[in-house]
Motif scaffolding. Structure first.
Motif, PDB file in Angstrom:
ATOM      1  N   GLY A  56      54.972  71.265  23.781  1.00 27.40           N
ATOM      2  CA  GLY A  56      54.029  70.608  22.885  1.00 27.40           C
ATOM      3  C   GLY A  56      54.612  69.348  22.270  1.00 27.40           C
ATOM      4  O   GLY A  56      53.934  68.319  22.162  1.00 27.40           O
ATOM      5  N   LYS A  57      55.862  69.433  21.853  1.00 32.76           N
ATOM      6  CA  LYS A  57      56.532  68.249  21.295  1.00 32.76           C
ATOM      7  C   LYS A  57      56.641  67.146  22.344  1.00 32.76           C
ATOM      8  O   LYS A  57      56.412  65.973  22.046  1.00 32.76           O
ATOM      9  N   ASN A  58      56.998  67.546  23.560  1.00 27.31           N
ATOM     10  CA  ASN A  58      57.122  66.552  24.632  1.00 27.31           C
ATOM     11  C   ASN A  58      55.787  65.915  24.975  1.00 27.31           C
ATOM     12  O   ASN A  58      55.708  64.704  25.214  1.00 27.31           O
ATOM     13  N   ALA A  59      54.727  66.707  25.008  1.00 26.45           N
ATOM     14  CA  ALA A  59      53.394  66.163  25.305  1.00 26.45           C
ATOM     15  C   ALA A  59      52.978  65.160  24.233  1.00 26.45           C
ATOM     16  O   ALA A  59      52.400  64.115  24.537  1.00 26.45           O
ATOM     17  N   PHE A  60      53.269  65.472  22.967  1.00 28.73           N
ATOM     18  CA  PHE A  60      52.930  64.536  21.899  1.00 28.73           C
ATOM     19  C   PHE A  60      53.726  63.242  22.020  1.00 28.73           C
ATOM     20  O   PHE A  60      53.180  62.142  21.851  1.00 28.73           O
ATOM     21  N   LEU A  61      55.019  63.346  22.321  1.00 25.21           N
ATOM     22  CA  LEU A  61      55.835  62.142  22.479  1.00 25.21           C
ATOM     23  C   LEU A  61      55.372  61.306  23.670  1.00 25.21           C
ATOM     24  O   LEU A  61      55.398  60.072  23.615  1.00 25.21           O
ATOM     25  N   GLU A  62      54.933  61.960  24.734  1.00 25.25           N
ATOM     26  CA  GLU A  62      54.389  61.224  25.879  1.00 25.25           C
ATOM     27  C   GLU A  62      53.112  60.485  25.501  1.00 25.25           C
ATOM     28  O   GLU A  62      52.883  59.370  25.942  1.00 25.25           O
ATOM     29  N   LEU A  63      52.277  61.108  24.677  1.00 26.03           N
ATOM     30  CA  LEU A  63      51.052  60.448  24.206  1.00 26.03           C
ATOM     31  C   LEU A  63      51.407  59.267  23.297  1.00 26.03           C
ATOM     32  O   LEU A  63      50.855  58.179  23.429  1.00 26.03           O
ATOM     33  N   LYS A  64      52.342  59.482  22.409  1.00 26.66           N
ATOM     34  CA  LYS A  64      52.692  58.488  21.392  1.00 26.66           C
ATOM     35  C   LYS A  64      53.451  57.290  21.970  1.00 26.66           C
ATOM     36  O   LYS A  64      53.099  56.143  21.689  1.00 26.66           O
ATOM     37  N   ARG A  70      45.603  60.705  26.948  1.00 28.76           N
ATOM     38  CA  ARG A  70      44.628  60.194  25.977  1.00 28.76           C
ATOM     39  C   ARG A  70      44.546  61.157  24.798  1.00 28.76           C
ATOM     40  O   ARG A  70      44.415  60.753  23.662  1.00 28.76           O
ATOM     41  N   TYR A  71      44.655  62.458  25.097  1.00 25.03           N
ATOM     42  CA  TYR A  71      44.603  63.462  24.038  1.00 25.03           C
ATOM     43  C   TYR A  71      45.395  64.691  24.455  1.00 25.03           C
ATOM     44  O   TYR A  71      45.672  64.898  25.637  1.00 25.03           O
ATOM     45  N   VAL A  72      45.785  65.464  23.453  1.00 26.87           N
ATOM     46  CA  VAL A  72      46.459  66.742  23.668  1.00 26.87           C
ATOM     47  C   VAL A  72      45.782  67.752  22.741  1.00 26.87           C
ATOM     48  O   VAL A  72      45.596  67.477  21.558  1.00 26.87           O
ATOM     49  N   ILE A  73      45.397  68.889  23.299  1.00 28.10           N
ATOM     50  CA  ILE A  73      44.789  69.960  22.505  1.00 28.10           C
ATOM     51  C   ILE A  73      45.784  71.111  22.446  1.00 28.10           C
ATOM     52  O   ILE A  73      46.315  71.548  23.467  1.00 28.10           O
ATOM     53  N   GLY A  89      44.680  65.357  28.279  1.00 29.76           N
ATOM     54  CA  GLY A  89      43.709  64.482  28.936  1.00 29.76           C
ATOM     55  C   GLY A  89      44.388  63.236  29.452  1.00 29.76           C
ATOM     56  O   GLY A  89      45.211  62.624  28.754  1.00 29.76           O
ATOM     57  N   SER A  90      44.059  62.819  30.650  1.00 30.74           N
ATOM     58  CA  SER A  90      44.659  61.622  31.231  1.00 30.74           C
ATOM     59  C   SER A  90      44.168  60.380  30.475  1.00 30.74           C
ATOM     60  O   SER A  90      43.140  60.421  29.801  1.00 30.74           O
ATOM     61  N   PRO A  91      44.866  59.264  30.600  1.00 29.64           N
ATOM     62  CA  PRO A  91      44.450  58.034  29.907  1.00 29.64           C
ATOM     63  C   PRO A  91      43.051  57.554  30.302  1.00 29.64           C
ATOM     64  O   PRO A  91      42.400  56.849  29.541  1.00 29.64           O
ATOM     65  N   ARG A 108      41.389  74.837  16.770  1.00 34.62           N
ATOM     66  CA  ARG A 108      42.400  74.133  17.552  1.00 34.62           C
ATOM     67  C   ARG A 108      42.973  72.992  16.721  1.00 34.62           C
ATOM     68  O   ARG A 108      42.343  72.504  15.783  1.00 34.62           O
ATOM     69  N   TYR A 109      44.161  72.550  17.126  1.00 36.95           N
ATOM     70  CA  TYR A 109      44.702  71.274  16.675  1.00 36.95           C
ATOM     71  C   TYR A 109      44.537  70.324  17.856  1.00 36.95           C
ATOM     72  O   TYR A 109      44.692  70.733  19.006  1.00 36.95           O
ATOM     73  N   ALA A 110      44.273  69.075  17.561  1.00 38.25           N
ATOM     74  CA  ALA A 110      44.154  68.100  18.633  1.00 38.25           C
ATOM     75  C   ALA A 110      44.728  66.774  18.154  1.00 38.25           C
ATOM     76  O   ALA A 110      44.704  66.451  16.967  1.00 38.25           O
ATOM     77  N   VAL A 111      45.246  66.014  19.105  1.00 37.29           N
ATOM     78  CA  VAL A 111      45.748  64.672  18.844  1.00 37.29           C
ATOM     79  C   VAL A 111      45.040  63.747  19.820  1.00 37.29           C
ATOM     80  O   VAL A 111      44.998  64.024  21.022  1.00 37.29           O
ATOM     81  N   TYR A 112      44.458  62.669  19.274  1.00 37.45           N
ATOM     82  CA  TYR A 112      43.697  61.743  20.100  1.00 37.45           C
ATOM     83  C   TYR A 112      44.232  60.330  19.895  1.00 37.45           C
ATOM     84  O   TYR A 112      44.379  59.865  18.762  1.00 37.45           O
ATOM     85  N   ASP A 113      44.516  59.641  20.985  1.00 44.50           N
ATOM     86  CA  ASP A 113      44.984  58.258  20.948  1.00 44.50           C
ATOM     87  C   ASP A 113      43.769  57.345  21.088  1.00 44.50           C
ATOM     88  O   ASP A 113      43.207  57.220  22.172  1.00 44.50           O
TER      89      ASP A 113
END
Length: 181
Positions: A56-64, A70-73, A89-91, A108-113
């Motif tokens: 999860g940490k790695n996925a967030f750093l890849e998004l950031k 594009r997003y991580v749920i 989600g892909s870019p 859920r928690y989600a992060v959206y770019d």
């Protein structure tokens, strides 16, 4: 704040009772099974929350940093007692793909770019943290996600904005645009 202090005071007092009860010296009293040990064994620590899995940490750093997603749920895995990645989600995916990935009846928690163009014609990107807690989800899930949110946000530092949504209208594209500008 008063409710939290009352809960903390109750918890502290009940822990003192439990310690005193287990320090009895009379063998006849020590054999009484009260169930208190079972009660304290399963008390959640609301202040610490759940840990975030390394993936999860790695996925967030890849998004950031790398803009790989594009997003991580994220969802809480109660068996592992940690927050894990449910979907990325892909870019190329759209905001509609993101909202369609949020479950109707579970938290859920989600992060959206969010990419946008400013009035000065500059390309910008803002990272939104979404705490998705629909009204139809279970009370236990709402409490679990609410008590783990701060620990989750501490481990994944770098959000620009936070949105707490209980229905799809609260996490609409217009809401993100208003916040970002």
């Amino acid at each position: 704040m008063l409710k939290r202090n009352a809960w903390s005071n109750w918890r502290l007092a009940s822990q003192k009772v439990w310690v005193a009860f287990n320090q009895r010296t009379d063998p006849e009293l020590r054999s009484i099974d009260t169930g208190l040990d079972l009660f304290f064994e399963f008390q959640p620590n609301a202040s610490s929350g759940m840990g975030v899995a390394d993936h999860g940490k790695n996925a967030f750093l890849e998004l950031k940093r790398k803009k790989v997603h594009r997003y991580v749920i994220f969802k809480i895995d109660e068996m592992k007692k940690e927050v894990v990645v449910e979907k990325t989600g892909s870019p190329a995916e759209s905001f509609d793909d993101f909202t369609a990935s949020l479950p109707e009846n579970d938290c859920r928690y989600a992060v959206y770019d969010f990419d946008f163009v400013t009035s000065e014609n500059c390309q910008k990107s803002k990272i939104f943290f979404v705490h998705w807690s629909p009204a139809t989800s279970r009370i236990r899930a709402k409490m679990l996600y609410a008590t783990s949110k701060d620990a989750f946000k501490r481990e994944l530092d770098g959000f620009h904005y936070e949105i707490q949504a209980t229905d799809p209208t609260e996490v609409d594209l217009e809401v993100l645009k208003d916040r970002a500008h």
